[in-house]
Design a protein around this motif. Sequence first.
Motif, PDB file in Angstrom:
ATOM      1  N   LEU A 169       0.823  -1.207   0.000  1.00  0.00           N
ATOM      2  CA  LEU A 169       0.000   0.000   0.000  1.00  0.00           C
ATOM      3  C   LEU A 169       0.860   1.261   0.000  1.00  0.00           C
ATOM      4  CD1 LEU A 169      -3.007   0.659   0.037  1.00  0.00           C
ATOM      5  CD2 LEU A 169      -2.887   0.814   2.520  1.00  0.00           C
ATOM      6  N   PHE A 170       1.932   1.254   0.760  1.00  0.00           N
ATOM      7  CA  PHE A 170       2.833   2.404   0.785  1.00  0.00           C
ATOM      8  C   PHE A 170       3.499   2.589  -0.579  1.00  0.00           C
ATOM      9  CE2 PHE A 170       6.747   4.440   2.991  1.00  0.00           C
ATOM     10  CZ  PHE A 170       6.275   5.703   2.670  1.00  0.00           C
ATOM     11  N   GLY A 171       3.891   1.486  -1.202  1.00  0.00           N
ATOM     12  CA  GLY A 171       4.485   1.572  -2.535  1.00  0.00           C
ATOM     13  C   GLY A 171       3.506   2.142  -3.548  1.00  0.00           C
ATOM     14  N   MET A 172       2.247   1.702  -3.501  1.00  0.00           N
ATOM     15  CA  MET A 172       1.240   2.227  -4.418  1.00  0.00           C
ATOM     16  C   MET A 172       1.012   3.711  -4.176  1.00  0.00           C
ATOM     17  SD  MET A 172      -1.578  -0.833  -4.885  1.00  0.00           S
ATOM     18  CE  MET A 172      -2.103  -0.853  -3.170  1.00  0.00           C
ATOM     19  N   ALA A 173       1.058   4.135  -2.904  1.00  0.00           N
ATOM     20  CA  ALA A 173       0.880   5.555  -2.587  1.00  0.00           C
ATOM     21  C   ALA A 173       2.000   6.401  -3.180  1.00  0.00           C
ATOM     22  CB  ALA A 173       0.819   5.738  -1.065  1.00  0.00           C
ATOM     23  N   LEU A 174       3.229   5.907  -3.105  1.00  0.00           N
ATOM     24  CA  LEU A 174       4.356   6.643  -3.682  1.00  0.00           C
ATOM     25  C   LEU A 174       4.225   6.760  -5.197  1.00  0.00           C
ATOM     26  CD1 LEU A 174       7.393   5.230  -1.639  1.00  0.00           C
ATOM     27  CD2 LEU A 174       6.330   7.487  -1.429  1.00  0.00           C
ATOM     28  N   VAL A 175       3.826   5.663  -5.841  1.00  0.00           N
ATOM     29  CA  VAL A 175       3.660   5.695  -7.296  1.00  0.00           C
ATOM     30  C   VAL A 175       2.551   6.663  -7.675  1.00  0.00           C
ATOM     31  CG1 VAL A 175       3.031   4.329  -9.319  1.00  0.00           C
ATOM     32  CG2 VAL A 175       4.550   3.350  -7.595  1.00  0.00           C
ATOM     33  N   TYR A 176       1.451   6.624  -6.951  1.00  0.00           N
ATOM     34  CA  TYR A 176       0.327   7.521  -7.247  1.00  0.00           C
ATOM     35  C   TYR A 176       0.696   8.987  -7.023  1.00  0.00           C
ATOM     36  CZ  TYR A 176      -4.136   9.906  -6.633  1.00  0.00           C
ATOM     37  OH  TYR A 176      -5.173  10.801  -6.723  1.00  0.00           O
ATOM     38  N   ALA A 177       1.512   9.248  -5.984  1.00  0.00           N
ATOM     39  CA  ALA A 177       1.890  10.625  -5.670  1.00  0.00           C
ATOM     40  C   ALA A 177       2.610  11.290  -6.829  1.00  0.00           C
ATOM     41  CB  ALA A 177       2.765  10.650  -4.414  1.00  0.00           C
ATOM     42  N   PHE A 178       3.386  10.533  -7.584  1.00  0.00           N
ATOM     43  CA  PHE A 178       4.178  11.129  -8.665  1.00  0.00           C
ATOM     44  C   PHE A 178       3.524  10.986 -10.027  1.00  0.00           C
ATOM     45  CE2 PHE A 178       7.385  11.585  -5.554  1.00  0.00           C
ATOM     46  CZ  PHE A 178       8.296  12.514  -6.048  1.00  0.00           C
ATOM     47  N   THR A 179       2.738   9.922 -10.236  1.00  0.00           N
ATOM     48  CA  THR A 179       2.137   9.720 -11.556  1.00  0.00           C
ATOM     49  C   THR A 179       0.751  10.329 -11.648  1.00  0.00           C
ATOM     50  OG1 THR A 179       1.199   7.573 -10.932  1.00  0.00           O
ATOM     51  CG2 THR A 179       3.424   7.581 -11.865  1.00  0.00           C
ATOM     52  N   VAL A 202      10.691   4.562  -8.249  1.00  0.00           N
ATOM     53  CA  VAL A 202      11.503   3.348  -8.112  1.00  0.00           C
ATOM     54  C   VAL A 202      11.344   2.763  -6.708  1.00  0.00           C
ATOM     55  CG1 VAL A 202      13.850   2.429  -8.081  1.00  0.00           C
ATOM     56  CG2 VAL A 202      13.174   4.061  -9.856  1.00  0.00           C
ATOM     57  N   ALA A 203      11.362   3.649  -5.700  1.00  0.00           N
ATOM     58  CA  ALA A 203      11.156   3.200  -4.320  1.00  0.00           C
ATOM     59  C   ALA A 203       9.764   2.590  -4.151  1.00  0.00           C
ATOM     60  CB  ALA A 203      11.354   4.362  -3.353  1.00  0.00           C
ATOM     61  N   GLY A 204       8.774   3.221  -4.788  1.00  0.00           N
ATOM     62  CA  GLY A 204       7.411   2.683  -4.728  1.00  0.00           C
ATOM     63  C   GLY A 204       7.321   1.299  -5.340  1.00  0.00           C
ATOM     64  N   PHE A 205       7.964   1.119  -6.508  1.00  0.00           N
ATOM     65  CA  PHE A 205       7.983  -0.206  -7.132  1.00  0.00           C
ATOM     66  C   PHE A 205       8.686  -1.217  -6.229  1.00  0.00           C
ATOM     67  CE2 PHE A 205       7.667   1.613 -11.702  1.00  0.00           C
ATOM     68  CZ  PHE A 205       6.282   1.606 -11.594  1.00  0.00           C
ATOM     69  N   GLY A 206       9.760  -0.774  -5.571  1.00  0.00           N
ATOM     70  CA  GLY A 206      10.481  -1.673  -4.673  1.00  0.00           C
ATOM     71  C   GLY A 206       9.611  -2.151  -3.523  1.00  0.00           C
ATOM     72  N   LEU A 207       8.832  -1.240  -2.947  1.00  0.00           N
ATOM     73  CA  LEU A 207       7.926  -1.614  -1.868  1.00  0.00           C
ATOM     74  C   LEU A 207       6.822  -2.536  -2.376  1.00  0.00           C
ATOM     75  CD1 LEU A 207       7.616   1.842  -0.067  1.00  0.00           C
ATOM     76  CD2 LEU A 207       8.807  -0.179   0.782  1.00  0.00           C
ATOM     77  N   MET A 208       6.372  -2.296  -3.588  1.00  0.00           N
ATOM     78  CA  MET A 208       5.343  -3.172  -4.160  1.00  0.00           C
ATOM     79  C   MET A 208       5.882  -4.571  -4.418  1.00  0.00           C
ATOM     80  SD  MET A 208       3.437  -0.559  -6.816  1.00  0.00           S
ATOM     81  CE  MET A 208       2.311  -1.827  -7.401  1.00  0.00           C
ATOM     82  N   VAL A 209       7.152  -4.656  -4.805  1.00  0.00           N
ATOM     83  CA  VAL A 209       7.768  -5.975  -5.013  1.00  0.00           C
ATOM     84  C   VAL A 209       7.738  -6.788  -3.726  1.00  0.00           C
ATOM     85  CG1 VAL A 209       9.983  -7.141  -5.446  1.00  0.00           C
ATOM     86  CG2 VAL A 209       9.206  -5.318  -6.967  1.00  0.00           C
ATOM     87  N   ILE A 210       7.897  -6.122  -2.578  1.00  0.00           N
ATOM     88  CA  ILE A 210       7.846  -6.830  -1.293  1.00  0.00           C
ATOM     89  C   ILE A 210       6.467  -7.451  -1.090  1.00  0.00           C
ATOM     90  CG2 ILE A 210       7.946  -6.542   1.217  1.00  0.00           C
ATOM     91  CD1 ILE A 210      10.013  -4.331   0.767  1.00  0.00           C
ATOM     92  N   GLY A 211       5.421  -6.667  -1.344  1.00  0.00           N
ATOM     93  CA  GLY A 211       4.070  -7.191  -1.182  1.00  0.00           C
ATOM     94  C   GLY A 211       3.762  -8.319  -2.145  1.00  0.00           C
TER      95      GLY A 211
END
Length: 479
Positions: A169-179, A202-211
């Motif tokens: 969820l945090f990764g998706m939030a980061l991606v949404y914040a910029f895109t 990139v950090a957002g994608f990394g967090l999403m990879v964890i999930g």
Amino acid sequence: MSTSDLLSLMPLVIISGSAVIAMLLVAIKRNHRIMHAFSVLAFMAALLSLFVQPYAVPYIIAPLFVVDAFALFNTGLILLAGLSVLFLSFKYFEQREERKEEYYILLLLATVGGMVLVISQHFISLFLGLETMSISLYGLIAYLRARERSDEAGIKYLLLAALSSAFLLFGMALVYAFTGTMEFEGIGAYLKQAGTVPVTVVAGFGLMVIGVGFKLGIVPFHMWTPDIYEGAPLPVAAYIATVSKGSMLVLLMRFYRDIDGYEYTILWWVFAIIAMASMFVGNWLALLQQNVKRLLAYSSIAHMGYILIAFLAGQLAGQEAVIFYLVAYVITSIGAFGVLAILSDKIRDAELLDDFSGLFWRHPWLATVFTGMLLSLAGIPLTAGFIGKFYIIAAGVDAGLWLLLILLIVNSVIGLFYYIRIIAVMFQPLTDNTPTLTRQALPFFGVFALSALMGLLIWLGVYPSALISLIREMMLTMG
């Protein structure tokens, strides 16, 4: 909602509605046979509804869902896997004292979550599908509360799944914040227009990879896998190994394609390192196991590594190889866990290596089926697993992934050792000291399901062209 929308979502509507009706049935009168029969009919009705879908073009239900040939195929695979698990579940739960009816409600709800994942094209539907499936799995894993490891497994999965969902969820939030968008294609369009990927994305994608990695059970997010497989009821372990992992893999394929992930070298290397680690860790730890459930758990980690090689190959050949191997993996995993479920008695599961000593002389058909499933997992010719592994290698050769292919071959040899070890134990001669479980009669539904899976295993190993043609047409329509 229009009629076309309703028809496109009909399998999802049927299973969702069936879960509600199942709750009412339990409230009116508890009856295990009625609940099992109703659940089987619900899955069959959902399967039949796939044939009234708009196949010609992808059907968009904005902004959350896309119903195309790729989604329909994988929805059918989920439903068939769930139906197979249902057949294997009846006798397994019938002989136990716990109340059994809620199991079918949870299984229906978990299937709803998996079906939502395979048609998702938006972060919201992704998260709703994931949480619907995860919350249902909490109850399914800990369902047999009287067992020693059941509650422990459920609590472990609850804590780790909640943690992985937070990362996602945090990764998706980061991606949404910029895109500025949560649609997969919208994210891809933004990244293409930007030319470079911002560090925060990139950090957002990394967090999403964890999930995503937690759901797939890949290294280094794999530590939950053996404990949950060991503590969960055997039909639930089969469900987690197939439907839970398969639906997340399908979602990953769609997301990766929509954002054009193959253009980003850093993402490629992340998954390449994960694939290599998963193959080695899964196979080497499986070598040390005397518990067959834990062995199959570690084996599943290695198989996710194999699938990631085809995933990394990209293009049409790689995508076809992923789907074909996923089909073969679903068949063999449910078949392997199904044999264990049929052999289990009301006291404990058939999970120790000694429980299979001389199985061929006690139950020749079960030993034959289990041998076929293990040989398919090992990638031996005339099985679906061999064809699947062959197509992974072919896709890897086309993409020039030589290092990954060499590691795949090395790990396949390692895997062959522990699969053959189980087969050798099954063919040992019987002695007075041979341990046996109390079950003697084989359940009809379980034997039927295993027979069908064995037939599919051999058919796809001997004549795979029909399924390959279907997958190729599906991937071409997906674009």
